[in-house]
Design a protein around this motif. Sequence first.
Motif, PDB file in Angstrom:
ATOM      1  N   THR A  40      -4.577   1.358   2.940  1.00  0.00           N
ATOM      2  CA  THR A  40      -3.215   1.823   3.250  1.00  0.00           C
ATOM      3  C   THR A  40      -2.696   2.696   2.122  1.00  0.00           C
ATOM      4  O   THR A  40      -2.151   3.784   2.357  1.00  0.00           O
ATOM      5  N   GLY A  41      -2.862   2.242   0.911  1.00  0.00           N
ATOM      6  CA  GLY A  41      -2.411   3.005  -0.246  1.00  0.00           C
ATOM      7  C   GLY A  41      -3.116   4.344  -0.384  1.00  0.00           C
ATOM      8  O   GLY A  41      -2.482   5.368  -0.652  1.00  0.00           O
ATOM      9  N   PHE A  87       3.424   7.449   6.382  1.00  0.00           N
ATOM     10  CA  PHE A  87       3.447   6.024   6.059  1.00  0.00           C
ATOM     11  C   PHE A  87       3.026   5.185   7.267  1.00  0.00           C
ATOM     12  O   PHE A  87       2.312   4.190   7.116  1.00  0.00           O
ATOM     13  N   PHE A  88       3.463   5.573   8.455  1.00  0.00           N
ATOM     14  CA  PHE A  88       3.098   4.823   9.658  1.00  0.00           C
ATOM     15  C   PHE A  88       1.593   4.908   9.910  1.00  0.00           C
ATOM     16  O   PHE A  88       0.944   3.897  10.191  1.00  0.00           O
ATOM     17  N   ILE A  89       1.035   6.100   9.794  1.00  0.00           N
ATOM     18  CA  ILE A  89      -0.414   6.270   9.989  1.00  0.00           C
ATOM     19  C   ILE A  89      -1.183   5.439   8.965  1.00  0.00           C
ATOM     20  O   ILE A  89      -2.153   4.746   9.302  1.00  0.00           O
ATOM     21  N   ALA A  90      -0.757   5.487   7.708  1.00  0.00           N
ATOM     22  CA  ALA A  90      -1.412   4.697   6.663  1.00  0.00           C
ATOM     23  C   ALA A  90      -1.336   3.207   6.975  1.00  0.00           C
ATOM     24  O   ALA A  90      -2.329   2.479   6.822  1.00  0.00           O
ATOM     25  N   SER A  91      -0.171   2.754   7.440  1.00  0.00           N
ATOM     26  CA  SER A  91       0.013   1.342   7.764  1.00  0.00           C
ATOM     27  C   SER A  91      -0.867   0.905   8.926  1.00  0.00           C
ATOM     28  O   SER A  91      -1.427  -0.191   8.915  1.00  0.00           O
ATOM     29  N   GLY A 120       0.809  -1.215   0.000  1.00  0.00           N
ATOM     30  CA  GLY A 120       0.000   0.000   0.000  1.00  0.00           C
ATOM     31  C   GLY A 120       0.839   1.260   0.000  1.00  0.00           C
ATOM     32  O   GLY A 120       0.585   2.194  -0.767  1.00  0.00           O
ATOM     33  N   CYS A 121       1.875   1.281   0.818  1.00  0.00           N
ATOM     34  CA  CYS A 121       2.717   2.477   0.927  1.00  0.00           C
ATOM     35  C   CYS A 121       3.636   2.658  -0.281  1.00  0.00           C
ATOM     36  O   CYS A 121       3.903   3.782  -0.685  1.00  0.00           O
ATOM     37  N   LYS A 136       5.753  -4.117  12.526  1.00  0.00           N
ATOM     38  CA  LYS A 136       5.684  -4.264  11.069  1.00  0.00           C
ATOM     39  C   LYS A 136       5.362  -2.924  10.409  1.00  0.00           C
ATOM     40  O   LYS A 136       5.920  -2.605   9.352  1.00  0.00           O
ATOM     41  N   ALA A 137       4.474  -2.144  11.015  1.00  0.00           N
ATOM     42  CA  ALA A 137       4.130  -0.824  10.470  1.00  0.00           C
ATOM     43  C   ALA A 137       5.354   0.087  10.466  1.00  0.00           C
ATOM     44  O   ALA A 137       5.573   0.841   9.515  1.00  0.00           O
TER      45      ALA A 137
END
Length: 187
Positions: free
Chosen positions: A99-100, A120-124, A45-46, A165-166
Amino acid sequence: MTTRDLVLIALFAAIIVFLGIIPPITLGFIPVPITAQSMGVMLAGCIIGARRGALAYLLVILMVAIGLPVLSGGRGGLAILAGPTAGFIIGWVVGTFVTGLVAEKLVRESQTGVRQLTGFFIASVIGGIGVVYLLGIAWLAFVTGLGIEKAVLGSLAFIPGDLLKAGIASLAARAIIVGYPLLPQRA
């Protein structure tokens, strides 16, 4: 869809399958193992975006459906897609898409590294943990008869590892955006 899109989808499907080589860790109190493949949701996603990332996971699920042993622990087959882990597996597709989407909205090349990492962390966390858990726990409770409360409590054991993992996915996505700036031009 361009050739580049198809190559990225296939590449990330291969990365997801490769993450399945790492043996799953089973917990005695819930029939869902800890796997590295769930990190693929965050990475895809990221790094390659909502649509391509979700298609990469759909490709992996197609491989599972035809019986290829591409899931962690060498699992595959239609039975997996109807068992207690099926909600998490389907959640991977939706979670990757979310996520993307979130990463595409929050992260820009012009931002500082810290802002990119945070985005990226928030999205994950939103897509790779929140959405995947929502679908996975609902299906787990339904199939096993555990009830939502027990399924949620059992799933809490996965949160620390998924946050790790995030963090790893955020660092990888940040490295990609710096090292290969054309990749974020998502389709």
